[in-house]
Design a protein around this motif. Sequence first.
Motif, PDB file in Angstrom:
ATOM      1  N   ARG A  35      56.203  11.487 120.537  1.00 52.89           N
ATOM      2  CA  ARG A  35      57.315  11.106 121.414  1.00 52.89           C
ATOM      3  C   ARG A  35      57.042  11.503 122.871  1.00 52.89           C
ATOM      4  NH1 ARG A  35      60.881  14.432 119.493  1.00 52.89           N
ATOM      5  NH2 ARG A  35      60.529  15.963 121.146  1.00 52.89           N
ATOM      6  N   ASP A  36      56.598  12.736 123.099  1.00 56.58           N
ATOM      7  CA  ASP A  36      56.493  13.266 124.457  1.00 56.58           C
ATOM      8  C   ASP A  36      55.219  12.842 125.174  1.00 56.58           C
ATOM      9  OD1 ASP A  36      58.860  14.508 123.888  1.00 56.58           O
ATOM     10  OD2 ASP A  36      57.971  16.488 123.540  1.00 56.58           O
ATOM     11  N   LEU A  37      54.145  12.599 124.414  1.00 54.86           N
ATOM     12  CA  LEU A  37      52.861  12.276 125.031  1.00 54.86           C
ATOM     13  C   LEU A  37      52.400  10.853 124.740  1.00 54.86           C
ATOM     14  CD1 LEU A  37      50.903  15.616 124.425  1.00 54.86           C
ATOM     15  CD2 LEU A  37      52.292  14.944 126.403  1.00 54.86           C
ATOM     16  N   GLY A  38      53.168  10.104 123.979  1.00 59.54           N
ATOM     17  CA  GLY A  38      52.811   8.725 123.697  1.00 59.54           C
ATOM     18  C   GLY A  38      51.603   8.572 122.792  1.00 59.54           C
ATOM     19  N   VAL A  39      51.361   9.559 121.943  1.00 61.65           N
ATOM     20  CA  VAL A  39      50.234   9.493 121.009  1.00 61.65           C
ATOM     21  C   VAL A  39      50.584   8.546 119.862  1.00 61.65           C
ATOM     22  CG1 VAL A  39      48.867  10.829 119.347  1.00 61.65           C
ATOM     23  CG2 VAL A  39      49.398  11.793 121.599  1.00 61.65           C
ATOM     24  N   GLY A  40      49.679   7.636 119.552  1.00 57.56           N
ATOM     25  CA  GLY A  40      49.959   6.648 118.523  1.00 57.56           C
ATOM     26  C   GLY A  40      49.462   7.008 117.141  1.00 57.56           C
ATOM     27  N   VAL A  41      48.672   8.057 117.006  1.00 61.36           N
ATOM     28  CA  VAL A  41      48.099   8.427 115.711  1.00 61.36           C
ATOM     29  C   VAL A  41      49.215   8.898 114.773  1.00 61.36           C
ATOM     30  CG1 VAL A  41      46.553  10.031 114.526  1.00 61.36           C
ATOM     31  CG2 VAL A  41      45.904   9.056 116.745  1.00 61.36           C
ATOM     32  N   PRO A  42      49.318   8.338 113.579  1.00 57.22           N
ATOM     33  CA  PRO A  42      50.387   8.732 112.668  1.00 57.22           C
ATOM     34  C   PRO A  42      50.177  10.130 112.101  1.00 57.22           C
ATOM     35  CG  PRO A  42      48.888   7.236 111.565  1.00 57.22           C
ATOM     36  CD  PRO A  42      48.455   7.279 112.999  1.00 57.22           C
ATOM     37  N   PHE A  43      51.255  10.718 111.635  1.00 54.81           N
ATOM     38  CA  PHE A  43      51.182  12.065 111.072  1.00 54.81           C
ATOM     39  C   PHE A  43      50.231  12.121 109.888  1.00 54.81           C
ATOM     40  CE2 PHE A  43      52.802  15.124 107.880  1.00 54.81           C
ATOM     41  CZ  PHE A  43      52.503  16.299 108.568  1.00 54.81           C
ATOM     42  N   SER A  44      50.203  11.079 109.074  1.00 51.76           N
ATOM     43  CA  SER A  44      49.336  11.095 107.890  1.00 51.76           C
ATOM     44  C   SER A  44      47.879  11.318 108.272  1.00 51.76           C
ATOM     45  CB  SER A  44      49.486   9.793 107.111  1.00 51.76           C
ATOM     46  OG  SER A  44      49.161   8.678 107.932  1.00 51.76           O
ATOM     47  N   ALA A  45      47.444  10.757 109.389  1.00 48.47           N
ATOM     48  CA  ALA A  45      46.063  10.936 109.838  1.00 48.47           C
ATOM     49  C   ALA A  45      45.828  12.367 110.290  1.00 48.47           C
ATOM     50  CB  ALA A  45      45.744   9.959 110.963  1.00 48.47           C
ATOM     51  N   TYR A  46      46.800  12.930 111.015  1.00 50.06           N
ATOM     52  CA  TYR A  46      46.680  14.336 111.426  1.00 50.06           C
ATOM     53  C   TYR A  46      46.680  15.248 110.213  1.00 50.06           C
ATOM     54  CZ  TYR A  46      48.012  18.927 113.074  1.00 50.06           C
ATOM     55  OH  TYR A  46      48.058  20.291 113.276  1.00 50.06           O
ATOM     56  N   PHE A  47      47.599  15.019 109.302  1.00 48.37           N
ATOM     57  CA  PHE A  47      47.764  15.903 108.150  1.00 48.37           C
ATOM     58  C   PHE A  47      46.525  15.921 107.259  1.00 48.37           C
ATOM     59  CE2 PHE A  47      49.567  17.048 103.958  1.00 48.37           C
ATOM     60  CZ  PHE A  47      50.146  18.268 104.297  1.00 48.37           C
ATOM     61  N   ALA A  48      45.822  14.818 107.195  1.00 45.82           N
ATOM     62  CA  ALA A  48      44.613  14.750 106.369  1.00 45.82           C
ATOM     63  C   ALA A  48      43.516  15.683 106.876  1.00 45.82           C
ATOM     64  CB  ALA A  48      44.090  13.318 106.326  1.00 45.82           C
ATOM     65  N   GLU A  49      43.621  16.119 108.121  1.00 44.58           N
ATOM     66  CA  GLU A  49      42.579  16.946 108.730  1.00 44.58           C
ATOM     67  C   GLU A  49      42.947  18.423 108.826  1.00 44.58           C
ATOM     68  OE1 GLU A  49      39.715  15.786 109.420  1.00 44.58           O
ATOM     69  OE2 GLU A  49      40.081  13.619 109.350  1.00 44.58           O
ATOM     70  N   ILE A  50      44.145  18.811 108.405  1.00 45.59           N
ATOM     71  CA  ILE A  50      44.562  20.192 108.611  1.00 45.59           C
ATOM     72  C   ILE A  50      43.629  21.155 107.888  1.00 45.59           C
ATOM     73  CG2 ILE A  50      46.969  19.577 108.982  1.00 45.59           C
ATOM     74  CD1 ILE A  50      47.515  20.680 106.129  1.00 45.59           C
ATOM     75  N   GLY A  51      43.553  22.346 108.433  1.00 47.15           N
ATOM     76  CA  GLY A  51      42.624  23.355 107.931  1.00 47.15           C
ATOM     77  C   GLY A  51      41.467  23.568 108.879  1.00 47.15           C
ATOM     78  N   ARG A  52      41.189  22.559 109.707  1.00 45.71           N
ATOM     79  CA  ARG A  52      40.156  22.665 110.725  1.00 45.71           C
ATOM     80  C   ARG A  52      40.769  23.178 112.023  1.00 45.71           C
ATOM     81  NH1 ARG A  52      35.658  19.532 109.279  1.00 45.71           N
ATOM     82  NH2 ARG A  52      35.988  18.231 107.437  1.00 45.71           N
ATOM     83  N   PRO A  53      39.960  23.692 112.936  1.00 46.05           N
ATOM     84  CA  PRO A  53      40.475  24.060 114.259  1.00 46.05           C
ATOM     85  C   PRO A  53      41.146  22.864 114.925  1.00 46.05           C
ATOM     86  CG  PRO A  53      38.272  24.940 113.957  1.00 46.05           C
ATOM     87  CD  PRO A  53      38.530  24.033 112.785  1.00 46.05           C
TER      88      PRO A  53
END
Length: 210
Positions: A35-53
């Motif tokens: 919302r604040d930065l206009g990032v289009g990447v969905p949460f599902s894509a971010y969540f798939a990578e959690i655990g990394r820096p």
Amino acid sequence: MSLVPRRKSLVLFDLDGVIVDSRSNMEAAWAAVRRDLGVGVPFSAYFAEIGRPFQDIMARLGLAHQGRRIEAAYRRASSLLIAESPIFDGVEAMLATAAASGVKLGIVTSKDSARTQLVLDRLDVSFMVVMTPEDRLRGKPAPDHLLYAMATCNIDPVETIFVGDMESDAEAARRAGIDYAHAEWGYGERPAQCAFVAETPAMLTTQLFG
């Protein structure tokens, strides 16, 4: 997959997905980023990578060019809501049993130190070592934080096990030369190789501290 071959002297835990159920917190924080930065990447894509820096995740998502701004916005939103993230059922009893058994306990997480401490302040147990990204070591799946945690506690790899829930946790444990226990109640799929799988914190208690 086999049972842990011997009692461990040091048990290291991931935080998100193992100790605290922070998925809703992550989703809300990522929604603020979008919302604040206009990032289009969905949460599902971010969540798939959690655990990394965090910055490694940004690079993998093609967001490295604004990674620092995203991280600052994400941390702000997450910190406001982190107290609402529940501790997984059974975890506090597991940690109490672990502390009573005399086993040394530690945390190895990709969450920053400020938000990590907000979670740990809610737990009635002491951790001998807490490793966060501020320690200037490579994050998971690199083994650096696990190796440093063992050195800090003066414990050998054969005496250590790491409890995680993501592939990056399993890979970090493998590269550190220590056993890996998979928390089935967490977010990631079961890896091909691990010392054992715990379906619940109670099962983990039996395997490690019983």
